[in-house]
Design an enzyme around this catalytic site. Structure first.
Site, PDB file in Angstrom:
ATOM      1  N   GLY A  72      70.612 -63.588  -0.932  1.00  0.00           N
ATOM      2  CA  GLY A  72      69.517 -64.757  -0.330  1.00  0.00           C
ATOM      3  C   GLY A  72      68.168 -64.540  -1.201  1.00  0.00           C
ATOM      4  CB  SER A  73      65.937 -62.041  -1.693  1.00  0.00           C
ATOM      5  OG  SER A  73      65.742 -61.557  -0.470  1.00  0.00           O
ATOM      6  CG  ASN A 153      64.160 -64.192   9.546  1.00  0.00           C
ATOM      7  OD1 ASN A 153      63.588 -65.072   9.398  1.00  0.00           O
ATOM      8  ND2 ASN A 153      63.806 -62.737   9.435  1.00  0.00           N
ATOM      9  N   GLY A 202      76.029 -63.226   1.416  1.00  0.00           N
ATOM     10  CA  GLY A 202      77.329 -63.060   1.877  1.00  0.00           C
ATOM     11  C   GLY A 202      77.375 -61.984   3.226  1.00  0.00           C
ATOM     12  CG  HIS A 203      74.016 -58.914   3.864  1.00  0.00           C
ATOM     13  ND1 HIS A 203      73.399 -58.255   4.871  1.00  0.00           N
ATOM     14  CD2 HIS A 203      73.306 -59.557   3.009  1.00  0.00           C
ATOM     15  CE1 HIS A 203      72.023 -58.573   4.688  1.00  0.00           C
ATOM     16  NE2 HIS A 203      71.800 -59.430   3.434  1.00  0.00           N
ATOM     17  CB  THR A 239      78.564 -58.941 -16.382  1.00  0.00           C
ATOM     18  OG1 THR A 239      78.387 -58.722 -17.782  1.00  0.00           O
ATOM     19  CG2 THR A 239      80.102 -58.881 -16.220  1.00  0.00           C
ATOM     20  CB  CYS A 326      63.221 -57.554   5.213  1.00  0.00           C
ATOM     21  SG  CYS A 326      64.678 -58.471   4.708  1.00  0.00           S
TER      22      CYS A 326
END
Length: 393
Positions: A72-73, A153, A202-203, A239, A326
Site C-alpha cells: 500500500g505504501s 485505518n 495484500g496483507h 522482477t 506504523c
C-alpha cells in the site's frame, strides 16, 4: 492453556492456509523469470496475467488497469507523486487531502510540499467523516489531485467516496483513494465509485506481506515511481514477485466471495463488543457508529494510558493496538484522534480492536469479560483517574 485472541487484523492478517498453499506451490514449481522467453518463464508470466485478471474482477476494473506493487505504501507514493510530476508540467501544484490520512499519504504529501507543492488538509469532524462539500470548496484552478482514504485505518470510518469522486470528475480533478483497510472487507467496484486510482495491500486480507496493487483508470497518466526494466507494461520496474502476486489474487478472490454474509457476521460481533465496552465508566467510541468498517472497534477510556492497556490485554491473551501499527513506537497521541477533536489526555487512552471472520462469539464474550477488570486495575493505580473521580464530588 491461556486463551488467545488475535484482534489486530487492521495491522496485519495471518496468511490463510489456502493462500499459503498457492504461494508455496508457485515458489517451488513456477520459479522462472516472467520476462524470460522459455517455457518456465512463460509459466510465471501466465500466473501473473491470471492474477491480474482476478484482482481486476474483484474490484470491478479492467485487467489492464491493475499494476502490482510491493504494498500500500508504494501504491500511495506512486499515485500521488506520479500525478504530481505530470501536473507540474502544466503548472498545477495543489493537492487536497484530509487531516487523518495514513502516514503513507501524509508523509508523501509532506515531501511534495518541500518541492513547492501546496496541500490543503480538510477537517474530518467528530464523527470522522470528510464532508464532500468541503472538498468541493477547496478545489482551485491549480488543483490536480484529491486523495481521501476509503476507510480510516484507526477508527474505521468509511468515507463518502462516490460523492467525492463525482465532484472531482465534474471539476476535472484526479481522485485517488487509499483503500488498504477496505479492500476485502466491504464491497468495492471502482467503476461504480468513479475513482481514478485506488491503492490496496495484500496483507490486510490474508495475503503475504510485501505485495499490493494500484488501480489506475484507463486514460489516467501518471509518471513512473520506479524506473528500470519493462515490467508492468513499462510502468513499474523490477522482477515480479510471482508467488506473492499469486497469493494476493487467491486472497482477494477468497475475501470478496461472500462479503455480504461476512460483513453481517462481523458487524454483529463488533456491535456486541462495542455495547459491552460502552457500559464501562468514562468510555467512548471513536468515529461514526454505523459508517465504519465491520470489524473496527476504536475506543478511549479516561484515566489510563493506552500502552498499559495493550500490555495487560496481551497478558490476558488478546492482541490489540492503540492505532496504526506504523506508528506503534511513538509516544505521541494518535493524529487521527486529535483530528476528530479529542484532547491529548483522552486520546492517550485509546484501544483499537479489529476482528474478522475468524473471530467467534466466545472471543467477544471473553473480551467483554476481561476488559472491565483490566481497566479497574489500571485506574486503581492512576493519579489521573483519582483526579477525575475527585472532580465529580
Amino acid at each position: 492453556m491461556k486463551r488467545f485472541i488475535y484482534a489486530d487484523n487492521a495491522a496485519t492478517t495471518p496468511v490463510s492456509e489456502h493462500v499459503a498453499q498457492v504461494v508455496a506451490s508457485v515458489l517451488t514449481a513456477n520459479y522462472g523469470n516472467p520476462s524470460s522467453l522459455y517455457s518456465k518463464g512463460a509459466e510465471a508470466a501466465k500466473i501473473i496475467d491470471d492474477s491480474r485478471a482476478a484482482v481486476a474482477k474483484a474490484l470491478g476494473a479492467k485487467t489492464n488497469e491493475i499494476y502490482f506493487t510491493s504494498g500500500g505504501s508504494e501504491a500511495d507514493n506512486w499515485a500521488i507523486k506520479g500525478a504530481a510530476i505530470e501536473a507540474a508540467k502544466k503548472g498545477k501544484k495543489h493537492i487536497i487531502t484530509s487531516k487523518f490520512e495514513h502516514h503513507a499519504v501524509l508523509h508523501t504529501l509532506a515531501a511534495l510540499e518541500k518541492q513547492g507543492f501546496e496541500v490543503t488538509y480538510l477537517d474530518v469532524y467528530e464523527n470522522g467523516i470528510v464532508h464532500p462539500e468541503d472538498v468541493e470548496k477547496a478545489i482551485r484552478p491549480d488543483t490536480f489531485l484529491v486523495t481521501i482514504m476509503f476507510a480510516n485505518n484507526e477508527i474505521g470510518t468509511i468515507q463518502p467516496i462516490a460523492e467525492i469522486a463525482k465532484i472531482c470528475k465534474e471539476k476535472k480533478v484526479l481522485f485517488h483513494t487509499d483503500a488498504v483497510q477496505a479492500v476485502g472487507h466491504v464491497e468495492i467496484d471502482v467503476a461504480e465509485l468513479g475513482v481514478d486510482m485506488l491503492s490496496l495491500s495484500g496483507h490486510k486480507f490474508h495475503a503475504p506481506k510485501g505485495v499490493g496493487a494500484l488501480y489506475i483508470r484507463t486514460g489516467v497518466r501518471i509518471a513512473n515511481l520506479i524506473d528500470g526494466g519493462a515490467q508492468e507494461r513499462g510502468k513499474r520496474a523490477g522482477t515480479e514477485n510471482t508467488a506473492s502476486i499469486a497469493g494476493l489474487a487467491a486472497a482477494i478472490c477468497d475475501a470478496t466471495a461472500n462479503i455480504p454474509e461476512k460483513c453481517e457476521k462481523i458487524t454483529r460481533m463488533r456491535n456486541k463488543i462495542i455495547d459491552g465496552a460502552l457500559k464501562i465508566e468514562r468510555s467512548r467510541l471513536n468515529g461514526d457508529r454505523d459508517a465504519r468498517l465491520p470489524g473496527n472497534i476504536n475506543m478511549c477510556f479516561e484515566g489510563i494510558e493506552g500502552e498499559s492497556l495493550l500490555l495487560m490485554l496481551d497478558l490476558n491473551g488478546i492482541c490489540a493496538s492503540s492505532g496504526s501499527a506504523c506508528t506503534s513506537g511513538s509516544l505521541d497521541p494518535s493524529h487521527v484522534l486529535l483530528a476528530i477533536g479529542l484532547p491529548h489526555e483522552i486520546a492517550h487512552g485509546s484501544m483499537r480492536l479489529s476482528i474478522d471472520e475468524n473471530t467467534t462469539d466466545e472471543d467477544c464474550d471473553y473480551i467483554i469479560e476481561v476488559l472491565p477488570k483490566i481497566l479497574e486495575y489500571l485506574r486503581a493505580m492512576s493519579p489521573v483517574w483519582e483526579e477525575i473521580k475527585n472532580s465529580e464530588k
